[in-house]
Design a protein around this motif. Structure first.
Motif, mmCIF file in Angstrom:
data_model
loop_
_atom_site.group_PDB
_atom_site.id
_atom_site.type_symbol
_atom_site.label_atom_id
_atom_site.label_comp_id
_atom_site.label_asym_id
_atom_site.label_seq_id
_atom_site.Cartn_x
_atom_site.Cartn_y
_atom_site.Cartn_z
ATOM 1 N N PHE A 237 0.944 -1.277 0.092
ATOM 2 C CA PHE A 237 0.113 0.084 0.002
ATOM 3 C C PHE A 237 0.773 1.326 -0.027
ATOM 4 O O PHE A 237 0.459 2.410 -0.011
ATOM 5 C CB PHE A 237 -0.907 -0.091 1.302
ATOM 6 C CG PHE A 237 -2.069 -0.693 1.123
ATOM 7 C CD1 PHE A 237 -3.298 -0.463 0.766
ATOM 8 C CD2 PHE A 237 -2.110 -2.227 1.311
ATOM 9 C CE1 PHE A 237 -4.475 -1.126 0.908
ATOM 10 C CE2 PHE A 237 -3.116 -2.897 1.287
ATOM 11 C CZ PHE A 237 -4.413 -2.510 0.978
ATOM 12 N N ASN A 238 2.204 1.046 0.036
ATOM 13 C CA ASN A 238 3.084 2.229 0.413
ATOM 14 C C ASN A 238 2.479 3.356 1.225
ATOM 15 O O ASN A 238 2.683 4.307 1.229
ATOM 16 C CB ASN A 238 3.171 2.893 -0.926
ATOM 17 C CG ASN A 238 4.119 2.292 -1.817
ATOM 18 O OD1 ASN A 238 5.371 2.196 -1.471
ATOM 19 N ND2 ASN A 238 3.999 2.171 -3.097
ATOM 20 N N ALA A 239 1.892 2.723 2.290
ATOM 21 C CA ALA A 239 1.089 3.702 3.254
ATOM 22 C C ALA A 239 0.862 2.657 4.515
ATOM 23 O O ALA A 239 0.767 1.509 4.668
ATOM 24 C CB ALA A 239 0.017 4.498 3.093
ATOM 25 N N SER A 240 0.827 3.458 5.622
ATOM 26 C CA SER A 240 0.308 2.787 6.974
ATOM 27 C C SER A 240 -0.893 3.438 7.452
ATOM 28 O O SER A 240 -1.366 4.556 7.185
ATOM 29 C CB SER A 240 1.638 2.571 8.176
ATOM 30 O OG SER A 240 1.864 3.927 8.502
ATOM 31 N N SER A 241 -1.229 3.054 8.793
ATOM 32 C CA SER A 241 -2.053 3.956 9.614
ATOM 33 C C SER A 241 -1.812 5.091 10.103
ATOM 34 O O SER A 241 -2.535 6.190 10.496
ATOM 35 C CB SER A 241 -2.747 2.982 10.918
ATOM 36 O OG SER A 241 -3.351 1.992 10.346
ATOM 37 N N ASP A 268 16.276 -3.956 3.148
ATOM 38 C CA ASP A 268 17.638 -3.915 2.624
ATOM 39 C C ASP A 268 18.488 -3.013 3.041
ATOM 40 O O ASP A 268 19.272 -2.608 2.359
ATOM 41 C CB ASP A 268 17.502 -4.039 1.275
ATOM 42 C CG ASP A 268 16.688 -2.730 0.577
ATOM 43 O OD1 ASP A 268 16.046 -2.099 1.229
ATOM 44 O OD2 ASP A 268 16.777 -2.494 -0.575
ATOM 45 N N ARG A 269 18.264 -2.531 4.403
ATOM 46 C CA ARG A 269 19.311 -1.463 4.601
ATOM 47 C C ARG A 269 20.068 -1.807 5.959
ATOM 48 O O ARG A 269 19.773 -2.884 6.470
ATOM 49 C CB ARG A 269 18.263 -0.060 5.125
ATOM 50 C CG ARG A 269 17.079 0.195 4.054
ATOM 51 C CD ARG A 269 17.918 0.511 2.675
ATOM 52 N NE ARG A 269 16.851 0.721 1.665
ATOM 53 C CZ ARG A 269 15.945 1.557 1.591
ATOM 54 N NH1 ARG A 269 15.869 2.975 2.234
ATOM 55 N NH2 ARG A 269 15.110 1.671 0.368
ATOM 56 N N LEU A 270 20.868 -0.992 6.537
ATOM 57 C CA LEU A 270 21.731 -1.324 7.595
ATOM 58 C C LEU A 270 20.923 -1.262 8.936
ATOM 59 O O LEU A 270 21.250 -1.664 9.722
ATOM 60 C CB LEU A 270 22.925 -0.150 7.581
ATOM 61 C CG LEU A 270 24.061 -0.359 6.622
ATOM 62 C CD1 LEU A 270 24.886 0.581 6.633
ATOM 63 C CD2 LEU A 270 24.418 -1.914 6.516
ATOM 64 N N TYR A 271 19.940 -0.455 8.730
ATOM 65 C CA TYR A 271 18.817 -0.277 9.917
ATOM 66 C C TYR A 271 17.672 -1.045 9.743
ATOM 67 O O TYR A 271 17.331 -1.403 8.555
ATOM 68 C CB TYR A 271 18.376 1.189 10.062
ATOM 69 C CG TYR A 271 17.901 2.031 8.875
ATOM 70 C CD1 TYR A 271 16.604 1.645 8.361
ATOM 71 C CD2 TYR A 271 18.892 2.690 8.208
ATOM 72 C CE1 TYR A 271 16.205 2.310 7.320
ATOM 73 C CE2 TYR A 271 18.248 3.213 6.997
ATOM 74 C CZ TYR A 271 17.023 3.162 6.349
ATOM 75 O OH TYR A 271 16.401 3.730 5.277
ATOM 76 N N PRO A 272 16.822 -1.556 11.018
ATOM 77 C CA PRO A 272 15.978 -2.439 10.646
ATOM 78 C C PRO A 272 14.801 -1.771 10.060
ATOM 79 O O PRO A 272 14.680 -0.404 10.160
ATOM 80 C CB PRO A 272 15.557 -2.654 12.283
ATOM 81 C CG PRO A 272 16.089 -1.399 13.150
ATOM 82 C CD PRO A 272 17.315 -1.184 12.137
ATOM 83 N N PRO A 273 13.933 -2.563 9.661
ATOM 84 C CA PRO A 273 12.696 -1.940 9.105
ATOM 85 C C PRO A 273 11.977 -1.224 9.911
ATOM 86 O O PRO A 273 11.514 -1.591 11.060
ATOM 87 C CB PRO A 273 11.758 -3.200 8.577
ATOM 88 C CG PRO A 273 12.377 -4.250 9.166
ATOM 89 C CD PRO A 273 13.754 -3.931 9.526
ATOM 90 N N PHE A 274 11.039 -0.016 9.594
ATOM 91 C CA PHE A 274 10.517 0.785 10.517
ATOM 92 C C PHE A 274 8.831 1.062 10.123
ATOM 93 O O PHE A 274 8.176 1.642 10.723
ATOM 94 C CB PHE A 274 11.172 2.143 10.735
ATOM 95 C CG PHE A 274 11.176 2.794 9.151
ATOM 96 C CD1 PHE A 274 10.141 3.858 8.926
ATOM 97 C CD2 PHE A 274 12.348 2.706 8.682
ATOM 98 C CE1 PHE A 274 10.413 4.388 7.781
ATOM 99 C CE2 PHE A 274 12.704 3.463 7.205
ATOM 100 C CZ PHE A 274 11.486 4.378 7.137
ATOM 101 N N ALA A 275 8.354 0.619 8.809
ATOM 102 C CA ALA A 275 7.088 0.825 8.393
ATOM 103 C C ALA A 275 6.361 -0.215 7.932
ATOM 104 O O ALA A 275 6.826 -1.082 7.309
ATOM 105 C CB ALA A 275 7.122 1.753 7.226
ATOM 106 N N ASP A 276 5.183 -0.326 8.455
ATOM 107 C CA ASP A 276 4.278 -1.332 8.221
ATOM 108 C C ASP A 276 3.412 -1.156 6.924
ATOM 109 O O ASP A 276 2.403 -0.693 6.993
ATOM 110 C CB ASP A 276 3.259 -1.871 9.305
ATOM 111 C CG ASP A 276 2.735 -0.794 10.114
ATOM 112 O OD1 ASP A 276 1.440 -0.977 10.071
ATOM 113 O OD2 ASP A 276 3.179 0.282 10.496
ATOM 114 N N ILE A 277 3.840 -1.220 5.734
ATOM 115 C CA ILE A 277 3.371 -0.609 4.534
ATOM 116 C C ILE A 277 2.504 -1.698 3.583
ATOM 117 O O ILE A 277 1.936 -1.423 2.818
ATOM 118 C CB ILE A 277 4.209 0.131 3.859
ATOM 119 C CG1 ILE A 277 5.299 -0.543 3.202
ATOM 120 C CG2 ILE A 277 4.547 1.392 4.593
ATOM 121 C CD1 ILE A 277 6.154 0.417 2.284
#
Length: 312
Positions: A237-241, A268-277
């Motif tokens: 969705f490229n979006a979250s709540s 695929d980044r050095l930091y962890p995922p942060f968005a539920d999209i």
């Protein structure tokens, strides 16, 4: 110490302003949608702020940071629209994945299909060669129906619905907003027609901000126009709540991710995922279980849901 307390209070107020951005229903400035998606970060920083505020006896800053946490949680916790129905025997297992230009590992996708006994697989950024590779595997042969053609070469546009149940293509009215492929199918689940829509609006980057918001709003209009039918909308969705347009798109539907959705992007980044999209949204279906899968080569997590058609 007074200066330290003042600085801690100032930082807390800034954090509070950032945490409150999800309540702004707009696309300008262009960085706003990205900031709105950072609720988990604001919570982490607010917790650190509370610790420092207690040590410095900065009680105003401590209180402001507590409000930051509460405000951020409102846009992360999934607490509304859970289907209120009796689960029947008819089962529908759905999985969706953004395959990242068809670079996601086919063997791992098929393994996840087998593990969760997937009935409907929705893929974004998929190509014909990738679909052929999935279909050539023993567990991929279950998908005997599909929504239509996708690009032959590496492309962001391709989306497909693969179904093991009999399914027919459903025409989707063309909206004003530009989107990637978002096909729909009517899937026959033990005699019940379940409407399934693959979702992939434009991302919220500067050149597509209006299309991103408009595409989400059009998804909301479409699903409400089909009210009264069992429905699944799934994809990237490229979006979250944290985004007002997504909250409109899912109004009246339930996000199967549970109380605390797992962040699905970026992988695929050095930091962890942060968005539920990445989401599986449902209506008229009972949620038995749900979760995510990490797939090599993909920059999104796969999301799956084990569903039952409501008996009433």
């Amino acid at each position: 110490m007074r200066v330290v307390r003042a600085l801690l209070t100032l930082v807390a107020v800034v954090l509070l302003a950032l945490a409150a951005t999800p309540w702004l229903d707009r696309v300008e400035p262009s960085w706003l949608p990205a900031v709105q998606a950072l609720g988990r970060l604001w919570i982490v920083l607010a917790v650190a702020g509370i610790v420092l505020s207690v040590l410095a006896r900065a009680w105003l800053a401590c209180g402001a940071n507590a409000v930051v946490i509460a405000v951020a949680l409102v846009t992360i916790l999934n607490v509304s629209n859970r289907p209120d129905c009796d689960a029947g025997q008819a089962r529908l297992s759905v999985m969706t994945l953004n395959a990242y230009y068809a670079e996601a590992d086919v063997d791992e996708i098929v393994a996840a299909v087998k593990s969760h006994d997937v009935d409907v697989l929705i893929l974004n950024e998929v190509t014909e060669p990738m679909i052929a590779a999935i279909s050539a595997t023993e567990d991929g042969k279950r998908f005997t129906h599909r929504s239509g053609q996708t690009p032959e070469a590496r492309d962001t546009d391709g989306s497909v619905i693969l179904s093991r149940y009999p399914a027919t293509r459903v025409d989707v009215p063309a909206g004003e907003a530009a989107t990637f492929q978002q096909p729909a199918m009517s899937v026959d689940v033990d005699g019940t027609a379940v409407l399934v829509r693959a979702v992939h609006p434009m991302p919220p980057v500067s050149q597509w901000l209006e299309d991103w918001r408009g595409g989400l709003l059009e998804l909301g209009q479409w699903q409400r126009a089909n009210r009264g039918r069992p429905l699944v909308m799934a994809g990237d969705f490229n979006a979250s709540s944290a985004h007002a347009a997504f909250r409109d798109a899912k109004r009246g539907m339930y996000d199967t991710a549970g109380l605390w959705p797992t962040a699905t992007w970026p992988m695929d980044r050095l930091y962890p995922p942060f968005a539920d999209i990445d989401h599986v949204l449902v209506r008229g279906l009972s949620v038995q279980d749900s979760g995510t899968e990490d797939i090599s080569g993909a920059d999104h997590r796969a999301v799956w849901a084990d569903l039952r058609v409501c008996s009433r």
